[in-house]
Structure formats: C-alpha cells, structure tokens
Design an enzyme around this catalytic site. Structure first.
Site, PDB file in Angstrom:
ATOM      1  N   ASP A 139      -0.888  -3.189  -3.839  1.00  0.00           N
ATOM      2  CA  ASP A 139      -0.460  -4.415  -4.508  1.00  0.00           C
ATOM      3  C   ASP A 139      -0.115  -4.124  -5.964  1.00  0.00           C
ATOM      4  O   ASP A 139      -0.543  -3.109  -6.533  1.00  0.00           O
ATOM      5  CB  ASP A 139      -1.558  -5.479  -4.441  1.00  0.00           C
ATOM      6  CG  ASP A 139      -1.842  -5.925  -3.012  1.00  0.00           C
ATOM      7  OD1 ASP A 139      -0.904  -5.897  -2.192  1.00  0.00           O
ATOM      8  OD2 ASP A 139      -3.007  -6.285  -2.727  1.00  0.00           O
ATOM      9  N   HIS A 193       4.626  -0.841  -1.338  1.00  0.00           N
ATOM     10  CA  HIS A 193       4.064  -2.178  -1.516  1.00  0.00           C
ATOM     11  C   HIS A 193       3.396  -2.694  -0.240  1.00  0.00           C
ATOM     12  O   HIS A 193       2.669  -3.699  -0.277  1.00  0.00           O
ATOM     13  CB  HIS A 193       5.168  -3.150  -1.954  1.00  0.00           C
ATOM     14  CG  HIS A 193       4.687  -4.244  -2.852  1.00  0.00           C
ATOM     15  ND1 HIS A 193       3.357  -4.524  -3.055  1.00  0.00           N
ATOM     16  CD2 HIS A 193       5.366  -5.148  -3.610  1.00  0.00           C
ATOM     17  CE1 HIS A 193       3.232  -5.544  -3.874  1.00  0.00           C
ATOM     18  NE2 HIS A 193       4.440  -5.936  -4.238  1.00  0.00           N
TER      19      HIS A 193
END
Length: 427
Positions: free
Chosen positions: A402, A398
C-alpha cells in the site's frame, strides 16, 4: 583420436544458450581447460573450456546458433602441432575496425570476432591471443592492437582495464596510404557528408531476456512509484572522515552503497511487505534480505544478489559489490549469483540520472532507485541553506504494498541516511 566438446551444464532451469563467439579456430593448438568458445545465456556469458589438450577441430555450430545443454559443438583432435595456416577467405579481416563499422549491415558476430585485424589476434611469437568476448568487443570499438598490450589477468590474459589503459596512451594512428588506395569489396567508400546509414545487429540473449522480463513486470504488476529526497550531508562527512582508514583496514573503498544497503535492510525489517512476493494467491514473507544490486556489464544490465545482506557489515557489503562490479565487466559472474533476491537497489546516479521510475524485478515486489547528488536550496530551522540532496524512488507492486507502507519505508530509509548513527543502534 578426437574428443567431443559439449555444452556444459549452465544452471538450474537453463537448457539452452547461444554460441556467442568462437575463441579458437580450427587448426589452432589448445591447452586443457583453455576457453575455446563463449556461450550467452539468459543471464551471463559462460566460457566453454577445452576438455583435453590438442588441436582445435571442426566447429559443429556457427556463432549465433542456439545450442542445448550436452550438445556437441566441436571436436579436439589429438596432437600438439602448430596452428594450421589461415584460409585465404580470412584476408578481409585485415580491414580496420572503422571500416567494419561503416559496413551496411554487419552482423554482430562479425563485429565481435572475425572482424578483428590480423595483427590484433597474434602475440609477438606468432601464437594466437585468446580474448574474452567483452575484451574483443572493446578492442574493436577502440581500434587498438592487443598484441602490444601486456595482460594483467590470469595467465597473462588481457582485461578490459588493460585495453582501456592502452587506448588512453596510444596515439591516434593516421590511415595507411596503401589501405586508402586499395579497393575494398566488403566495405563501402567513406560516407559522404549527410549520408544516412543503418546497422542491424541481433539482440543478445541477455538483452532479449531483460526485455521480456521487464515487459512481463509491466503486464503483471500494478506498479506505482513513490518519491522522497534525502540530505546526504551526514553520509558524505562520515565517508570523508573515515574513507582512508576504512580502505586501509578492509582493502576496499567506502562508497555510498554500503550505507544504503544497510539502511534498506533496516527498513525492510520494519516494513516486511516491501521484502515480500506474490506466489499465486499467497504472499511469501522473507525473514532475510537478499539484496539484488543492478550492475552494468558489457552486454547489458545484470543483477547479482548480496545474500543475507542484513547480517553483513558495511565493509562486507562494499567488498561484495566491488567483486560483483569487477566480474561483471570481465563476464565471469556465475549463474547462482544472479538467482533469487528479495529486493533490488539500482543506482542510476552514477550515470548522472536526476530522477527515474525503476521497474521491479519479478517476483520481487519493489525496487529502490538512487540518483545523483546535487546541491539544492532547502530550509533548515527557518533558514534557506544549500545541502547535497538526492532523490529516492521506490517502485512497488500495489497489489501487495500500500501507499502507506511505501512512504513509511522511504521515510525510514531517509532517516537512517540522514543520521547514520541509527544504523549502529538499529533505530
């Protein structure tokens, strides 16, 4: 005159290995380039060939020892005489694999080499058989006699498929009365009902490396997993329609991985962050797709790489994966084939997995998990129908990817699989 046997170069950045198994004992004749030992590295098992023909001399290191590249591990004496008689200490090797498994504890090297029955290490003419580590382990697990199996490998050597086929056809042998009556100092009597036993086996170097890298991935990356599902109807129908023609033309079976690798390459092109990696404070984007494919091997999971998968046809991908799978079982994958990779696909569905959260393979930033296909009720055009469905799981870092990009990647992959025509027109 004696010739030193040295640890060969094992690949870039690899400076040491573990002596996994001796394939030749002192006093046995060896041919030039014949494997005499097996080394376990961080990624694959490597066989050490004899530099010259002669007689196997003394072992300088024991099984399980760590050795450096260039170190002398044995010597080969001049001559071509018959093998020296086995020492009396080798007598306990006549016990059965079942009794060895009952020993408490038994070190891993014993299970893989010296524990083999005496009859299982010699051919009909009395010359010793040379078994690869994977084959020797399987012989012990299944309790078969390799001397009675015809090898289909190079120079008549046994392969895992040879041993598996022999195990299926061989009748289960009753325990020999003499063996049952003979006292044993090395194996305890049969365990009583309900008796609890433990066995301590040292982790292989490969398993240690896998454990370390997976934990590093959890400690470093901000991992998250996003799920979707895909209707496999179109791919299943295409495979059923063309599998015979495909195999006849290309000499390889048409599987599902070819479709998923092609679809992944298209999705990676549209969402380049999923194909990127983090290097310090920089993001490295790749204009190629080197797809790592998780393959099950005797000593653990290995991940060989399909180079430039975006340029390969489905047939080229299937041939490459088939070759990787075969050589992973035989333990003959090369170091260079395990290095690199920009994205990983792991197919747990072949083992029956319904859903999972795979762990990324650093420095890669994402891994796609495939799962089993099962019929489930879904709604199509307002009607509840039954379709062959598969869950997809994308685990990603992450820090770089995204949620929007992860979901978009999975949707693009789903669309390509549900309508394979998209793979032809790059849509």
């Amino acid at each position: 005159m004696a010739t030193d046997v040295k640890v060969p170069t094992l690949g870039e950045s690899i400076t040491e290995a573990t002596l996994g198994q001796w394939l030749k004992k002192p006093g046995e004749p060896v041919k030039a380039d014949e494997p005499i030992a097996s080394l376990e590295t961080d990624k694959v098992a490597v066989e050490v060939p004899a530099p010259v023909a002669g007689i196997m001399g003394a072992h300088a290191v024991a099984e399980g020892d760590t050795v450096n590249v260039g170190a002398v591990i044995a010597v080969i004496e001049a001559g071509s005489g018959a093998a020296a008689p086995a020492p009396a200490a080798a007598a306990p090797a006549a016990q059965t694999p079942a009794s060895l498994k009952a020993a408490d504890p038994v070190p891993e090297p014993a299970l893989r080499s010296d524990a083999a029955p005496a009859a299982a290490t010699e051919e009909d003419d009395g010359s010793p058989l040379t078994l690869s580590p994977a084959v020797r382990r399987l012989v012990l697990e299944l309790g078969v006699d390799p001397s009675g199996i015809k090898g289909t490998g190079k120079d008549g050597r046994l392969t895992k498929d040879d041993v598996l086929a022999a195990a299926k056809t061989a009748p289960k042998a009753a325990p020999a009365p003499a063996a049952a009556a003979a006292p044993s100092a090395t194996a305890p009597a049969a365990a009583a009902t309900g008796e609890r036993r433990e066995e301590r086996v040292r982790m292989t170097r490969l398993r240690q490396t896998v454990a370390r890298r997976l934990k590093e991935a959890q400690n470093t990356a901000a991992m998250l997993t996003t799920f979707n599902d895909v209707d496999m109807t179109a791919v299943i129908e295409a495979r059923a329609r063309y599998k015979d023609l495909f195999e006849k033309k290309h000499g390889v079976r048409l599987g599902f991985m070819g479709f998923f690798v092609k679809a992944a390459c298209m999705a990676l092109k549209d969402i380049p962050a999923v194909n990127a990696s983090i290097d310090g404070d920089d993001i490295v984007y790749h204009d190629y797709a080197d797809i790592s494919v998780a393959v099950s091997a005797p000593n653990g999971l290995v991940v060989p790489v399909i180079r430039d998968a975006q340029s390969l046809s489905v047939a080229g991908i299937e041939k490459t994966i088939g070759d990787f799978g075969k050589r992973a079982k035989d333990g003959t994958l090369k170091m260079d084939e395990m290095k690199g990779g920009t994205f990983t696909i792991s197919n747990g569905g072949v083992f029956g997995s319904l859903m999972s959260t795979p762990i990324i393979n650093p420095p890669q930033s994402a891994v796609l998990g495939l799962h089993r296909i099962e019929d489930r009720p879904v709604v199509r055009d307002g009607q509840v129908v039954v379709r062959p469905m598969m869950y997809l799981a994308l685990s990603y870092d992450h820090r770089l990817i995204d949620g929007r990009e992860a979901v978009t990647f999975l949707v693009a992959l789903k669309n390509a699989i549900e309508d394979p025509t998209r793979l032809l027109i790059d849509l």
